[in-house]
Design an enzyme around this catalytic site. Structure first.
Site, short mmCIF file in Angstrom:
data_model
loop_
_atom_site.label_atom_id
_atom_site.label_comp_id
_atom_site.label_asym_id
_atom_site.label_seq_id
_atom_site.Cartn_x
_atom_site.Cartn_y
_atom_site.Cartn_z
N ASP A 265 -3.02 5.91 6.62
CA ASP A 265 -3.46 7.21 7.11
C ASP A 265 -4.40 6.98 8.28
O ASP A 265 -3.96 6.63 9.37
CB ASP A 265 -4.13 7.95 5.94
CG ASP A 265 -4.28 9.44 6.16
OD1 ASP A 265 -4.58 9.84 7.30
OD2 ASP A 265 -4.13 10.20 5.20
N LYS B 77 1.42 7.43 8.41
CA LYS B 77 1.07 8.72 9.01
C LYS B 77 0.32 8.45 10.32
O LYS B 77 -0.90 8.57 10.39
CB LYS B 77 0.20 9.51 8.03
CG LYS B 77 0.13 10.99 8.33
CD LYS B 77 -0.86 11.73 7.45
CE LYS B 77 -0.54 11.78 5.99
NZ LYS B 77 -1.48 12.66 5.24
N GLU C 245 0.85 -1.20 0.00
CA GLU C 245 0.00 0.00 0.00
C GLU C 245 0.88 1.24 0.00
O GLU C 245 1.99 1.22 0.52
CB GLU C 245 -0.90 -0.04 1.23
CG GLU C 245 -1.76 1.17 1.46
CD GLU C 245 -2.81 1.43 0.40
OE1 GLU C 245 -2.42 1.64 -0.77
OE2 GLU C 245 -4.00 1.48 0.73
N ASP C 246 0.36 2.32 -0.55
CA ASP C 246 1.13 3.56 -0.60
C ASP C 246 1.21 4.25 0.75
O ASP C 246 2.27 4.73 1.14
CB ASP C 246 0.60 4.52 -1.67
CG ASP C 246 -0.88 4.84 -1.54
OD1 ASP C 246 -1.54 4.34 -0.62
OD2 ASP C 246 -1.39 5.59 -2.39
N PHE D 234 -0.54 16.63 3.74
CA PHE D 234 -1.10 15.96 2.57
C PHE D 234 0.00 15.79 1.53
O PHE D 234 0.57 16.76 1.05
CB PHE D 234 -2.28 16.73 1.98
CG PHE D 234 -3.02 15.89 0.98
CD1 PHE D 234 -3.91 14.92 1.40
CD2 PHE D 234 -2.80 16.05 -0.38
CE1 PHE D 234 -4.58 14.12 0.48
CE2 PHE D 234 -3.46 15.26 -1.31
CZ PHE D 234 -4.35 14.30 -0.88
N ARG E 294 0.61 11.79 -9.32
CA ARG E 294 1.03 10.41 -9.03
C ARG E 294 2.42 10.12 -9.61
O ARG E 294 3.17 9.34 -9.06
CB ARG E 294 0.06 9.40 -9.65
CG ARG E 294 -1.24 9.27 -8.94
CD ARG E 294 -2.03 8.09 -9.53
NE ARG E 294 -3.42 8.14 -9.15
CZ ARG E 294 -3.91 7.71 -7.99
NH1 ARG E 294 -3.10 7.20 -7.10
NH2 ARG E 294 -5.20 7.79 -7.73
#
Length: 177
Positions: free
Chosen positions: A101, A129, A97-98, A150, A163
Site C-alpha cells: 500500500d 496498490k 505479503e498480502d 479499501f 479475513r
C-alpha cells in the site's frame, strides 16, 4: 457492522494467479533453497497457498509487523510485534505479503532484514496498490495491481473482520447507519 462488500477479484482468479506466480518463483529460484517469510496476519492465506505452488526446497518463518490500528488508513509508524525465529544470514529470503500500500511497512521491514545479511531479499505480494505509495518500493512478484479502494478478504481485514473471505472485496461503508 454497517458496510457492504463488493467482489473485486473472485476466488478462481486468485487461485490461478497464485499458481502462475508460484511457477515463476520456482523457475527463478531453481537450484536454491528459499526461506519464505510470511508477514502476519494478513499474509498467511497468501503465503500458505503460494507455498503449495513452489517446487524448490522451501522453509517458512513468520513476522508480525503493523502500521495499521483499527481503521482503514496507515498510521505511518511501523511496529514489530513478532520477530523471526530463524537466522537469515546467507539465505534466499522471499517475503510473502498480502498488500503493498503506502510502502512504509515493507520498506522498513526490508531494511531490517538486509542488515541481517541474507543472500537475497525478494518481495512477493498478492496485491499492489501503487496509487497509495509514499515510499519508493516495488514488489519483485505481484499477483494483482488494484485501484485505491479499501479491500478485504483472503487475509486482509477491516478491524479484524472479513479475513476469511475466499475472494478480494471492496469495503463500501454505509454512511447512513
Amino acid at each position: 457492522m454497517n458496510e457492504k462488500i463488493r467482489v473485486l477479484i473472485p476466488e478462481e482468479d486468485i487461485q490461478k494467479r497464485i499458481a502462475e506466480v508460484g511457477a515463476a518463483l520456482s523457475r527463478d529460484y531453481e537450484g536454491k533453497e528459499v526461506l519464505m517469510i510470511c508477514v502476519l496476519r494478513g499474509g498467511v492465506f497468501f503465503a500458505c497457498e503460494l507455498a503449495k505452488h513452489i517446487t524448490v526446497p522451501l522453509s517458512m518463518d513468520f513476522m508480525c509487523v503493523s502500521s495499521y490500528g483499527s481503521g482503514t488508513v496507515s498510521k505511518g509508524t511501523v511496529k514489530i510485534i513478532k520477530d523471526l525465529d530463524e537466522n537469515i544470514e546467507g539465505k534466499h529470503v522471499l517475503i510473502a505479503e498480502d498488500i503493498v500500500d503506502s510502502g512504509n511497512t515493507l520498506s522498513t521491514l526490508i531494511k531490517l532484514l538486509k542488515v541481517r545479511k541474507p543472500a537475497s531479499v525478494k518481495l512477493c505480494t498478492l496485491l499492489d496498490k501503487p496509487e497509495r505509495r509514499v515510499v519508493d518500493i516495488e514488489a519483485d512478484y505481484s499477483c494483482f495491481k488494484i485501484p485505491d479502494e479499501f479491500v478485504v478478504g483472503y487475509g486482509l481485514d477491516y478491524d479484524q473482520h472479513y479475513r476469511n473471505l475466499p475472494y478480494i472485496g471492496v469495503v463500501e461503508l454505509n454512511e447512513e447507519a
